[in-house]
Design an enzyme around this catalytic site. Structure first.
Site, PDB file in Angstrom:
ATOM      1  NE  ARG A   1      -0.303   0.795   4.872  1.00  0.00           N
ATOM      2  CZ  ARG A   1      -0.733   0.775   6.122  1.00  0.00           C
ATOM      3  NH1 ARG A   1      -1.841   0.124   6.421  1.00  0.00           N
ATOM      4  NH2 ARG A   1      -0.081   1.417   7.071  1.00  0.00           N
ATOM      5  N   GLY A   2       0.241   2.401   0.017  1.00  0.00           N
ATOM      6  CA  GLY A   2       0.936   3.676   0.223  1.00  0.00           C
ATOM      7  C   GLY A   2       2.024   3.956  -0.800  1.00  0.00           C
TER       8      GLY A   2
ATOM      9  CG  ASN B   1       8.224   2.167   0.671  1.00  0.00           C
ATOM     10  OD1 ASN B   1       8.061   3.381   0.760  1.00  0.00           O
ATOM     11  ND2 ASN B   1       7.238   1.304   0.935  1.00  0.00           N
ATOM     12  CB  ALA B   2       9.351  -1.973   4.692  1.00  0.00           C
ATOM     13  N   GLY B   3       8.493   0.805   6.314  1.00  0.00           N
ATOM     14  CA  GLY B   3       8.812   1.643   7.469  1.00  0.00           C
ATOM     15  C   GLY B   3       7.635   1.681   8.417  1.00  0.00           C
TER      16      GLY B   3
ATOM     17  CG  LEU C   1      13.669   9.410  25.274  1.00  0.00           C
ATOM     18  CD1 LEU C   1      13.818   8.154  24.411  1.00  0.00           C
ATOM     19  CD2 LEU C   1      14.979  10.196  25.285  1.00  0.00           C
TER      20      LEU C   1
ATOM     21  CG  ASN D   1       5.389   9.473  28.188  1.00  0.00           C
ATOM     22  OD1 ASN D   1       5.679   9.491  29.384  1.00  0.00           O
ATOM     23  ND2 ASN D   1       4.815  10.484  27.564  1.00  0.00           N
TER      24      ASN D   1
ATOM     25  CE1 TYR E   1       9.140   6.877  10.162  1.00  0.00           C
ATOM     26  CE2 TYR E   1       9.402   9.262  10.269  1.00  0.00           C
ATOM     27  CZ  TYR E   1       9.088   8.118   9.558  1.00  0.00           C
ATOM     28  OH  TYR E   1       8.723   8.208   8.228  1.00  0.00           O
TER      29      TYR E   1
ATOM     30  CE  LYS F   1      11.731   6.339   7.761  1.00  0.00           C
ATOM     31  NZ  LYS F   1      11.752   5.359   6.655  1.00  0.00           N
TER      32      LYS F   1
HETATM   33  P1  NAD Z   1       2.494   2.809   5.065  1.00  0.00           P
HETATM   34  O1  NAD Z   1       2.364   2.495   6.497  1.00  0.00           O
HETATM   35  O2  NAD Z   1       1.277   3.147   4.275  1.00  0.00           O
HETATM   36  O3  NAD Z   1       3.258   1.620   4.302  1.00  0.00           O
HETATM   37  C1  NAD Z   1       4.399   1.000   4.841  1.00  0.00           C
HETATM   38  C2  NAD Z   1       4.392  -0.456   4.427  1.00  0.00           C
HETATM   39  O4  NAD Z   1       5.542  -1.084   5.003  1.00  0.00           O
HETATM   40  C3  NAD Z   1       3.156  -1.189   4.942  1.00  0.00           C
HETATM   41  O5  NAD Z   1       2.511  -1.878   3.903  1.00  0.00           O
HETATM   42  C4  NAD Z   1       3.721  -2.129   5.998  1.00  0.00           C
HETATM   43  O6  NAD Z   1       3.009  -3.330   6.141  1.00  0.00           O
HETATM   44  C5  NAD Z   1       5.140  -2.353   5.464  1.00  0.00           C
HETATM   45  N1  NAD Z   1       6.003  -2.852   6.542  1.00  0.00           N
HETATM   46  C6  NAD Z   1       6.070  -2.400   7.812  1.00  0.00           C
HETATM   47  N2  NAD Z   1       6.916  -3.162   8.528  1.00  0.00           N
HETATM   48  C7  NAD Z   1       7.392  -4.125   7.686  1.00  0.00           C
HETATM   49  C8  NAD Z   1       8.278  -5.220   7.860  1.00  0.00           C
HETATM   50  N3  NAD Z   1       8.851  -5.501   9.044  1.00  0.00           N
HETATM   51  N4  NAD Z   1       8.536  -6.015   6.794  1.00  0.00           N
HETATM   52  C9  NAD Z   1       7.944  -5.767   5.605  1.00  0.00           C
HETATM   53  N5  NAD Z   1       7.089  -4.741   5.393  1.00  0.00           N
HETATM   54  C10 NAD Z   1       6.811  -3.928   6.420  1.00  0.00           C
HETATM   55  O7  NAD Z   1       3.579   3.990   4.977  1.00  0.00           O
HETATM   56  P2  NAD Z   1       3.919   5.005   3.807  1.00  0.00           P
HETATM   57  O8  NAD Z   1       3.382   6.328   4.192  1.00  0.00           O
HETATM   58  O9  NAD Z   1       3.599   4.442   2.477  1.00  0.00           O
HETATM   59  O10 NAD Z   1       5.506   5.103   4.006  1.00  0.00           O
HETATM   60  C11 NAD Z   1       6.442   4.399   3.215  1.00  0.00           C
HETATM   61  C12 NAD Z   1       7.832   4.845   3.624  1.00  0.00           C
HETATM   62  O11 NAD Z   1       7.953   6.258   3.489  1.00  0.00           O
HETATM   63  C13 NAD Z   1       8.169   4.539   5.086  1.00  0.00           C
HETATM   64  O12 NAD Z   1       9.532   4.181   5.190  1.00  0.00           O
HETATM   65  C14 NAD Z   1       7.920   5.860   5.780  1.00  0.00           C
HETATM   66  O13 NAD Z   1       8.656   5.978   6.959  1.00  0.00           O
HETATM   67  C15 NAD Z   1       8.384   6.824   4.703  1.00  0.00           C
HETATM   68  N6  NAD Z   1       7.831   8.180   4.839  1.00  0.00           N
HETATM   69  C16 NAD Z   1       6.495   8.420   4.703  1.00  0.00           C
HETATM   70  C17 NAD Z   1       6.012   9.717   4.833  1.00  0.00           C
HETATM   71  C18 NAD Z   1       4.565  10.069   4.657  1.00  0.00           C
HETATM   72  O14 NAD Z   1       4.225  11.244   4.754  1.00  0.00           O
HETATM   73  N7  NAD Z   1       3.678   9.137   4.394  1.00  0.00           N
HETATM   74  C19 NAD Z   1       6.895  10.751   5.112  1.00  0.00           C
HETATM   75  C20 NAD Z   1       8.246  10.472   5.258  1.00  0.00           C
HETATM   76  C21 NAD Z   1       8.701   9.170   5.100  1.00  0.00           C
END
Ligand code: NAD
Length: 437
Positions: A211-212, A280-282, A289, A291, A345, A349
């Site tokens: 997703r995302g 990309n996973a995150g 901190l 808490n 986080y 990053k």
């Molecule tokens: P999201 O939560 O929609 O998608 C993240 C995906 O990573 C999910 O599908 C989740 O299941 C997968 N994931 C989590 N842990 C995992 C693991 N251990 N193994 C495999 N997959 C795993 O998030 P997003 O908004 O699409 O963000 C994607 C990336 O962009 C992330 O690294 C996030 O930190 C970074 N990011 C997002 C934003 C934002 O505004 N959305 C801003 C800065 C950075």
């Protein structure tokens, strides 16, 4: 999630009211589509005198489908070649070139200033070239109307800037502004046979692809010709399979922190080799901190940083990531600016930025692989939909384009970095967010 304010400012009463009240006036960004693959209008090429790149730039820009003009009443893009700027008096020519045209640049237009890296052995050149950075970052804040400005530093031949200029001078870079990007070195450059499918024949692994942003990255990599292997946690298998089936890719339900993760990845690769690795996973586990229990701290560091290091190290060492390979990791502006409630986080990053800058030159020298990172700002996803309303509204407006980015904005930048042309760069996809600016 719909941005109601952006929709409102697109109406005549919305424009009237927001102007009267002095509120932000975002314009709808014109992003890439098959119907609108290019900026529409003239590209103006200006020079601050004596550039050695002029002939190459004319050829390069013509190849992009934008034969440069020397005058235009309403340009869609202005490229200023300031590579010859070598001392402070030369900066006058920057003003002379851009002052008369800046007002006439079309909505959603581009300003790209070309420079060279500041020279550590020539402090006059360094002062003048560094001045371009402050200039471009300020201009990006002034332009408005969806117009962007970035600085591209070209240390070597102009040809190393081909993929970067292709990206910046297209609707694909709609949410990228106020950036400083260095092109090359030569070993990072790979000009594809077909710029419409620059990733043809390449195999890409995208983590967090159910997703995302990860799903959008998968979409764009496939559009650009790659075969994708899509990884996400087993709990997301349903969505992951849906995305993989839609894109003709391979679904790999797997927790990236699992002990056997790399073995399972290698087993899932159709030819055993990999050309593009998108980390990309995150996850977020927000708490101040004081808490924050240790498990929340560790979970974020494990997924966002430790797993990135482990998989990268192994895939490089074993040669699974082939020469010519590209790694794109995901940082965040939270890692640059810091964010209350996100010590874990932001640490993870910022760690991505450190990893990228340190490993990239060695990965290129020893394995022929580039490594770059994207640092998204406020992007409309499920992650940000969970942010409380007022903070969400502030996140959307507090940038030079006065709106949030979309997952596709990060995906377009990722595909450019997966094509090649730069190394060790951290590219912010944030509309020049005020955070960490
Ligand atoms: P999201 O939560 O929609 O998608 C993240 C995906 O990573 C999910 O599908 C989740 O299941 C997968 N994931 C989590 N842990 C995992 C693991 N251990 N193994 C495999 N997959 C795993 O998030 P997003 O908004 O699409 O963000 C994607 C990336 O962009 C992330 O690294 C996030 O930190 C970074 N990011 C997002 C934003 C934002 O505004 N959305 C801003 C800065 C950075």
């Amino acid at each position: 999630m719909a941005d109601r304010y952006l929709n409102f400012t697109a109406t005549a009463p919305g424009r009237f009211l927001t102007r009267r009240l002095g509120l932000p006036q975002p314009v709808k960004l014109r992003r890439w589509s098959p119907e609108h693959p290019r900026l529409e209008g003239d590209l103006l090429l200006l020079t601050t005198g004596g550039s050695r790149h002029t002939d190459d730039l004319v050829e390069l820009l013509t190849g992009l489908g934008h034969p440069p003009a020397t005058t235009s009443a309403h340009p869609a893009a202005v490229v200023l070649d300031a590579t010859a700027v070598a001392c402070v008096p030369d900066l006058t020519e920057v003003h002379t070139a851009l002052h008369p045209v800046v007002r006439s640049i079309a909505d959603n237009g581009r300003v790209v200033v070309l420079g060279t890296p500041p020279d550590p052995d020539d402090h006059h050149q360094a002062a003048a070239q560094q001045a371009l950075e402050g200039f471009v970052r300020s201009l990006a804040k002034e332009l408005g109307r969806g117009r962007t400005a970035s600085l591209v530093r070209i240390p070597g031949p102009a040809a190393t800037a081909a993929s970067t200029l292709r990206f910046l001078l297209s609707p694909k870079s709609a949410y990228v502004t106020g950036q400083v990007i260095e092109t090359g070195p030569d070993a990072a450059v790979r000009d594809p046979a077909d710029w419409n499918r620059p990733l043809a024949g390449r195999t890409a692994l995208v983590t967090g692809a159910a997703r995302g942003i990860g799903e959008a990255v998968a979409d764009v990599l496939v559009r650009d010709g790659a075969h994708v292997v899509l990884l996400d946690v087993p709990a997301a298998q349903h969505d992951l399979t849906r995305v993989a089936d839609r894109l003709g890719g391979t679904a790999l339900p797997l927790d990236i922190t699992a002990d056997d993760a790399v073995d399972r990845i290698v087993a899932a690769l159709p030819t055993g080799g990999l050309d593009i690795l998108v980390h990309n996973a995150g996850i977020t586990r927000d708490r101040r901190l004081a808490n924050m229990p240790r498990d929340r701290w560790n979970a974020v560091l494990d997924v966002n940083l430790a797993a990135v290091l482990t998989t990268t190290d192994t895939l490089l060492r074993t040669g699974v990531l082939r020469p010519g390979g590209r790694i794109v990791a995901t940082s965040s502006i939270a890692g640059i600016a810091g964010n209350a409630g996100q010590t874990n986080y932001a640490a993870s990053k910022a760690g991505i930025a450190g990893l990228t800058r340190s490993l990239a030159p060695r990965a290129l020298a020893e394995h022929g692989v580039t490594m770059n990172a994207v640092a998204p700002g406020f992007i409309e996803t499920k992650m940000t939909a969970a942010v409380p309303l007022l903070i969400r509204e502030a996140g959307r407006r507090m940038n030079s384009l006065a709106q949030a980015g979309l997952p596709v904005d990060v995906a377009e930048a990722t595909s450019w970095l997966a094509t090649g042309g730069v190394n060790a760069q951290l590219i912010r996809i944030c509309g020049q967010s005020l955070l960490g600016a």
